[in-house]
Design a protein around this motif. Sequence first.
Motif, PDB file in Angstrom:
ATOM      1  N   ASN A   1       0.816  -1.212   0.000  1.00  0.00           N
ATOM      2  CA  ASN A   1       0.000   0.000   0.000  1.00  0.00           C
ATOM      3  C   ASN A   1       0.850   1.263   0.000  1.00  0.00           C
ATOM      4  OD1 ASN A   1      -2.359  -1.468  -0.014  1.00  0.00           O
ATOM      5  ND2 ASN A   1      -2.634  -1.426   2.212  1.00  0.00           N
ATOM      6  N   GLN A   2       2.028   1.177   0.611  1.00  0.00           N
ATOM      7  CA  GLN A   2       2.916   2.335   0.703  1.00  0.00           C
ATOM      8  C   GLN A   2       3.952   2.359  -0.433  1.00  0.00           C
ATOM      9  OE1 GLN A   2       2.749   4.848   2.923  1.00  0.00           O
ATOM     10  NE2 GLN A   2       0.962   3.974   3.931  1.00  0.00           N
ATOM     11  N   ASP A   3       3.917   1.360  -1.297  1.00  0.00           N
ATOM     12  CA  ASP A   3       4.922   1.228  -2.362  1.00  0.00           C
ATOM     13  C   ASP A   3       6.324   1.267  -1.755  1.00  0.00           C
ATOM     14  OD1 ASP A   3       5.881   0.896  -4.939  1.00  0.00           O
ATOM     15  OD2 ASP A   3       5.930   3.052  -5.356  1.00  0.00           O
ATOM     16  N   ALA A   4       6.502   0.455  -0.724  1.00  0.00           N
ATOM     17  CA  ALA A   4       7.745   0.480   0.054  1.00  0.00           C
ATOM     18  C   ALA A   4       8.390  -0.897   0.076  1.00  0.00           C
ATOM     19  CB  ALA A   4       7.454   0.928   1.496  1.00  0.00           C
ATOM     20  N   ILE A   5       9.649  -0.921   0.484  1.00  0.00           N
ATOM     21  CA  ILE A   5      10.379  -2.175   0.636  1.00  0.00           C
ATOM     22  C   ILE A   5       9.840  -2.943   1.844  1.00  0.00           C
ATOM     23  CG2 ILE A   5      12.651  -3.188   1.164  1.00  0.00           C
ATOM     24  CD1 ILE A   5      12.457  -2.030  -1.643  1.00  0.00           C
ATOM     25  N   LEU A   6       9.722  -4.253   1.689  1.00  0.00           N
ATOM     26  CA  LEU A   6       9.433  -5.164   2.797  1.00  0.00           C
ATOM     27  C   LEU A   6      10.693  -5.984   3.040  1.00  0.00           C
ATOM     28  CD1 LEU A   6       7.546  -6.655   4.801  1.00  0.00           C
ATOM     29  CD2 LEU A   6       6.930  -8.181   2.907  1.00  0.00           C
ATOM     30  N   ASN A   7      11.235  -5.894   4.245  1.00  0.00           N
ATOM     31  CA  ASN A   7      12.513  -6.526   4.568  1.00  0.00           C
ATOM     32  C   ASN A   7      12.325  -7.542   5.689  1.00  0.00           C
ATOM     33  OD1 ASN A   7      15.654  -5.365   5.990  1.00  0.00           O
ATOM     34  ND2 ASN A   7      15.295  -7.000   4.558  1.00  0.00           N
ATOM     35  N   LEU A   8      12.904  -8.727   5.532  1.00  0.00           N
ATOM     36  CA  LEU A   8      12.885  -9.710   6.607  1.00  0.00           C
ATOM     37  C   LEU A   8      14.033 -10.694   6.436  1.00  0.00           C
ATOM     38  CD1 LEU A   8      10.126 -12.399   5.989  1.00  0.00           C
ATOM     39  CD2 LEU A   8      10.436 -10.514   4.414  1.00  0.00           C
ATOM     40  N   HIS A   9      14.369 -11.385   7.541  1.00  0.00           N
ATOM     41  CA  HIS A   9      15.364 -12.452   7.499  1.00  0.00           C
ATOM     42  C   HIS A   9      14.686 -13.733   6.986  1.00  0.00           C
ATOM     43  CE1 HIS A   9      16.565  -9.735  10.812  1.00  0.00           C
ATOM     44  NE2 HIS A   9      17.800 -10.007  10.455  1.00  0.00           N
TER      45      HIS A   9
ATOM     46  N   LEU B   1       2.167 -16.981   1.288  1.00  0.00           N
ATOM     47  CA  LEU B   1       1.533 -15.906   2.066  1.00  0.00           C
ATOM     48  C   LEU B   1       1.431 -14.603   1.284  1.00  0.00           C
ATOM     49  CD1 LEU B   1       3.299 -16.418   5.529  1.00  0.00           C
ATOM     50  CD2 LEU B   1       1.040 -17.231   4.822  1.00  0.00           C
ATOM     51  N   GLY B   2       2.003 -14.578   0.087  1.00  0.00           N
ATOM     52  CA  GLY B   2       1.977 -13.351  -0.694  1.00  0.00           C
ATOM     53  C   GLY B   2       3.015 -12.332  -0.249  1.00  0.00           C
ATOM     54  N   VAL B   3       4.042 -12.792   0.435  1.00  0.00           N
ATOM     55  CA  VAL B   3       5.081 -11.892   0.958  1.00  0.00           C
ATOM     56  C   VAL B   3       6.093 -11.521  -0.129  1.00  0.00           C
ATOM     57  CG1 VAL B   3       7.078 -11.810   2.514  1.00  0.00           C
ATOM     58  CG2 VAL B   3       4.868 -12.638   3.353  1.00  0.00           C
ATOM     59  N   LEU B   4       6.432 -12.463  -0.984  1.00  0.00           N
ATOM     60  CA  LEU B   4       7.487 -12.240  -1.964  1.00  0.00           C
ATOM     61  C   LEU B   4       7.012 -11.324  -3.093  1.00  0.00           C
ATOM     62  CD1 LEU B   4       8.958 -15.850  -2.231  1.00  0.00           C
ATOM     63  CD2 LEU B   4       9.475 -14.039  -0.564  1.00  0.00           C
ATOM     64  N   GLY B   5       7.959 -10.643  -3.720  1.00  0.00           N
ATOM     65  CA  GLY B   5       7.613  -9.748  -4.832  1.00  0.00           C
ATOM     66  C   GLY B   5       8.727  -8.773  -5.112  1.00  0.00           C
ATOM     67  N   GLU B   6       8.514  -7.899  -6.078  1.00  0.00           N
ATOM     68  CA  GLU B   6       9.538  -6.932  -6.507  1.00  0.00           C
ATOM     69  C   GLU B   6      10.008  -6.037  -5.369  1.00  0.00           C
ATOM     70  OE1 GLU B   6      11.002  -6.423  -9.427  1.00  0.00           O
ATOM     71  OE2 GLU B   6       9.909  -7.862 -10.677  1.00  0.00           O
ATOM     72  N   ASN B   7       9.126  -5.786  -4.391  1.00  0.00           N
ATOM     73  CA  ASN B   7       9.479  -4.888  -3.292  1.00  0.00           C
ATOM     74  C   ASN B   7      10.037  -5.627  -2.084  1.00  0.00           C
ATOM     75  OD1 ASN B   7       7.008  -6.102  -2.491  1.00  0.00           O
ATOM     76  ND2 ASN B   7       6.613  -4.409  -1.070  1.00  0.00           N
TER      77      ASN B   7
ATOM     78  N   LEU C   1      12.263 -17.077  -6.170  1.00  0.00           N
ATOM     79  CA  LEU C   1      12.790 -15.728  -5.938  1.00  0.00           C
ATOM     80  C   LEU C   1      12.910 -14.962  -7.250  1.00  0.00           C
ATOM     81  CD1 LEU C   1      15.615 -16.521  -3.329  1.00  0.00           C
ATOM     82  CD2 LEU C   1      13.341 -15.573  -2.870  1.00  0.00           C
ATOM     83  N   ALA C   2      13.432 -15.624  -8.287  1.00  0.00           N
ATOM     84  CA  ALA C   2      13.596 -14.972  -9.584  1.00  0.00           C
ATOM     85  C   ALA C   2      12.244 -14.651 -10.217  1.00  0.00           C
ATOM     86  CB  ALA C   2      14.419 -15.858 -10.509  1.00  0.00           C
ATOM     87  N   GLN C   3      11.329 -15.602 -10.136  1.00  0.00           N
ATOM     88  CA  GLN C   3      10.006 -15.423 -10.743  1.00  0.00           C
ATOM     89  C   GLN C   3       9.259 -14.255 -10.105  1.00  0.00           C
ATOM     90  OE1 GLN C   3       7.430 -18.787 -10.051  1.00  0.00           O
ATOM     91  NE2 GLN C   3       5.600 -17.570 -10.438  1.00  0.00           N
ATOM     92  N   THR C   4       9.381 -14.105  -8.795  1.00  0.00           N
ATOM     93  CA  THR C   4       8.647 -13.055  -8.083  1.00  0.00           C
ATOM     94  C   THR C   4       9.398 -11.721  -8.061  1.00  0.00           C
ATOM     95  OG1 THR C   4       9.628 -13.773  -5.972  1.00  0.00           O
ATOM     96  CG2 THR C   4       7.463 -14.701  -6.587  1.00  0.00           C
ATOM     97  N   GLY C   5      10.680 -11.720  -8.466  1.00  0.00           N
ATOM     98  CA  GLY C   5      11.473 -10.495  -8.418  1.00  0.00           C
ATOM     99  C   GLY C   5      11.981 -10.162  -7.032  1.00  0.00           C
ATOM    100  N   THR C   6      11.919 -11.129  -6.126  1.00  0.00           N
ATOM    101  CA  THR C   6      12.394 -10.918  -4.756  1.00  0.00           C
ATOM    102  C   THR C   6      13.912 -10.776  -4.741  1.00  0.00           C
ATOM    103  OG1 THR C   6      10.529 -12.209  -3.917  1.00  0.00           O
ATOM    104  CG2 THR C   6      12.423 -11.903  -2.437  1.00  0.00           C
TER     105      THR C   6
END
Length: 439
Positions: free
Chosen positions: A210-218, A244-250, A267-272
Amino acid sequence: MPTSCDLLLCASCVVTQNTSRETIENGAVAVTGGRIAAVGPRPALAAAYAPAETLDLGRAMLLPGLINAHTHAAMTLFRGLADDLPITTWLTEHIWPMEKRLTPGAIRLGALAACAEMLASGTTCFADLYFFAAETARAASETGMRAVVGEGVLDFPTPSARTPAEALDLTRDLFDSLRGHPRIRPMVAAHSPYAASAETLRACAAFARNQDAILNLHAAEGTTENADSLKNTGKRVIPHLHSLGVLGENCLLAHCVHTDAADHAILAQTGTKVAHCPKSNAKLSSGAAPVPAMLTAGVTVGLGTDGAASNNALNLFSEMGFASLTHKLVTGDPTAFPAQAALDAATLGGAACLGIPDIGAIAPGRHADLAALSLDRPNMTPLHNAPSQAVYAASGAEVVLTMVAGRVVYRDGRFPDLDYPALAAEVRDMARHLAGHRP
């Protein structure tokens, strides 16, 4: 008639990291309004531009500022407190008990110390996942750095939040307070799939989108994470996050040590993106992430130090050399992760990981985020191949100048925005205070 510019920066060697990976001998960079106007041979730029100031660095290698794609800046306060231990012992008996004592003031001091350390070794931008993130943002802003910061969201109490909902409220506050800042950006920082429930991870992912922001996690850092994830969710870590829908370009995942070809395909397919932290992974005996295989699969990889408690340094020159040598050793292939790939990860890869396309290279239109290394040091003489020398020979101690947005933020051991001796004294006092509370 020459074009005016704010600054003409000259060096005997300019490593551009542009699309052709060009190295320019006797080069120059013209800077206007904090951005690079032109780069090329010094005679040509000296004739084309009329600078308000000329800064001649002499025998120096000019590089794009390095980008630390994953760290916990304030953990400088814990440097050397708990070394040479199994990761579970390290975390549960030392780090977590110490973190309970953290305050906003402690975070600010630790983050200021980290910013000084990074600037002194040529890092101009970093991504930070920790607690009281507003204080890390404040420290980065005060020292002139560029940063992407996030408040750690976990399912158990942290020093700054009792619940994940409170941590997300702090995240919202962070987004509000940093809106419009020229150098500091907020991100969403879910700690990990083992410290955050599916519900928490989905909420973090939705907020980031929603914020068009990076999502970062270990992710997939420890040796038992995939087995634990299979037991609890029926899936390995990467497929679980994907479901869970977590992975993606962001999405930026730190570590990804224990990943396989199927994971890399996801990872490659989702752009993660992946932040590779080789020294921390080695020190904690987590393993060596299969980065050459990730790159072959098309995964974007940046380079991170992790925190100073699990690395002991925030030095990307050290990280580049260690990464390249580690992958040669592990694969038995001397061409695996060559010097240019390591330099790419610490510059262009980091820029892609953090969603900031106008850093990571010395090219027109990019921010003038730069680092200069002295070539007069014994370990830098002679110079046959600049990228290789930067990765295999440089230690980071050769850095004589660091610039962010066209402004010098470190030069020859001095910080224009910091009284470093006074800061160091405060940091030592705070570290002793925190250590005094150890169980």
